[in-house]
Scaffold this active site. Structure first.
Site, PDB file in Angstrom:
ATOM      1  N   HIS A 169      -4.699   0.098   5.763  1.00  0.00           N
ATOM      2  CA  HIS A 169      -4.998  -1.243   5.234  1.00  0.00           C
ATOM      3  C   HIS A 169      -5.212  -1.214   3.724  1.00  0.00           C
ATOM      4  O   HIS A 169      -5.884  -2.081   3.175  1.00  0.00           O
ATOM      5  CB  HIS A 169      -6.226  -1.827   5.944  1.00  0.00           C
ATOM      6  CG  HIS A 169      -5.963  -2.173   7.378  1.00  0.00           C
ATOM      7  ND1 HIS A 169      -6.935  -2.254   8.343  1.00  0.00           N
ATOM      8  CD2 HIS A 169      -4.798  -2.465   8.028  1.00  0.00           C
ATOM      9  CE1 HIS A 169      -6.398  -2.570   9.507  1.00  0.00           C
ATOM     10  NE2 HIS A 169      -5.105  -2.695   9.353  1.00  0.00           N
TER      11      HIS A 169
ATOM     12  N   GLN B   6      -8.419   2.871   8.418  1.00  0.00           N
ATOM     13  CA  GLN B   6      -8.301   1.416   8.265  1.00  0.00           C
ATOM     14  C   GLN B   6      -9.117   0.954   7.066  1.00  0.00           C
ATOM     15  O   GLN B   6      -8.904  -0.122   6.542  1.00  0.00           O
ATOM     16  CB  GLN B   6      -8.860   0.707   9.494  1.00  0.00           C
ATOM     17  CG  GLN B   6      -7.999   0.804  10.711  1.00  0.00           C
ATOM     18  CD  GLN B   6      -8.661   0.089  11.876  1.00  0.00           C
ATOM     19  OE1 GLN B   6      -8.406  -1.068  12.143  1.00  0.00           O
ATOM     20  NE2 GLN B   6      -9.509   0.801  12.592  1.00  0.00           N
TER      21      GLN B   6
END
Ligand code: NAD
Length: 266
Positions: free
Chosen positions: A127, A109
């Site tokens: 992300h 992430q």
């Protein structure tokens, strides 16, 4: 604790397709704050969380104004000077598990680029990454030096435009409210659907759709899900994970790797 470290090592050695999921917690020992831990950015400054949630809408409403504001704001930003940060033993342990042929993929992430710096090869940056740019229209990614942002600012030519489709270019880092880029979303779902072991490190597991990935893996019988985190998470409480090894990733992951190497050498 020692028993759980040994159990995780044995589970990893017995696995056929192990993957790791990581979050902000794996980088706190590199000096980058997380969001929701006790010293997290949101925990200390809830107003910063509200602003972050508005950022994507502001970019879409006024791309030129958004870029001008970013380029003229004081630096470093929310997470500090990411460029100067170095991987810690937690990142290195995951790279070593890949090198040993056990870990097949890391789905991160984090936007800090530290898994890449540590040597992880098969990396899905769910992300995105702070050190790349991405076209919001066609999804093409570009390196940091692909655009002369200062020149574009001086000449009033912001936002940067995609050389392939003329779409608007933004940081590759996914903003709150922004859809996950299709390529990583698809590949991450594939990985979660085929792994037989998922090692989840340093995430509060409350950010969706990332937090669906352990739930996708849990749907299949025979998948082992291990959390290494400073505190229990919804995955612990809802028994999505089989067990939690509670503590710091920078200390626990290297111990797990040492035990893996000991088992493999027997
Ligand atoms: P989060 O802040 O919501 O949760 C972090 C979790 O890690 C918490 O449960 C915390 O207790 C735990 N933790 C903190 N330090 C730890 C350590 N040394 N060892 C083990 N556990 C530790 O982070 P999230 O779940 O990743 O979600 C936040 C979102 O913001 C994600 O998209 C994340 O990538 C992004 N973010 C990225 C960075 C970065 O790139 N380094 C930093 C902050 C936030």
């Amino acid at each position: 604790m020692e028993r759980l470290v040994a159990r995780a090592a044995k589970d990893l050695v017995d696995s056929k397709y192990a993957i790791a999921l990581t979050g902000a917690g794996i980088s706190t020992e590199s000096g980058i704050p997380d969001f929701r831990g006790p010293s997290g950015v949101w925990t200390k400054d809830p107003e910063a969380e509200r602003r972050a949630y508005q950022s994507y809408d502001r970019l879409l409403e006024d791309p030129k104004g958004w870029w001008e504001e970013v380029l003229t704001s004081p630096r470093p930003g929310l997470l500090g000077d990411l460029e100067s940060r170095l991987p810690n033993p937690g990142h290195c342990a995951l790279a070593e598990l890949e090198e040993l042929g056990i870990l097949k993929c890391v789905i991160a992430q984090n936007v800090d680029g530290l898994h890449e710096k540590a040597g992880t090869k098969r990396l899905l940056e769910y992300h995105g990454s702070f050190n790349k740019f991405r076209c919001v229209s066609c999804g093409s990614r570009f390196s940091q030096d692909a655009f002369d942002l200062e020149k574009l600012l001086r000449e009033g030519q912001l936002p940067p435009r995609c050389p392939k489709c003329q779409g608007m270019v933004k940081s590759d880092a996914v903003f709150f409210g922004e859809p996950i880029p299709k390529d990583v979303a698809y590949q991450s779902q594939e990985e979660a659907s085929k792994c037989d072991l998922m090692l989840i490190c340093g995430t509060s597991a409350v950010v969706y759709p990332f937090a669906y990935l352990p739930r996708i893996a849990r749907e299949r019988i025979g998948v082992t899900i291990i959390e290494v985190n400073a505190e229990p998470t919804p995955l612990t409480r809802e028994e999505i994970s089989d067990y939690l090894i509670q503590g710091k990733t920078g200390e626990l992951l290297p111990r797990i790797v040492e035990e893996v190497k000991r088992i493999k050498s027997i």
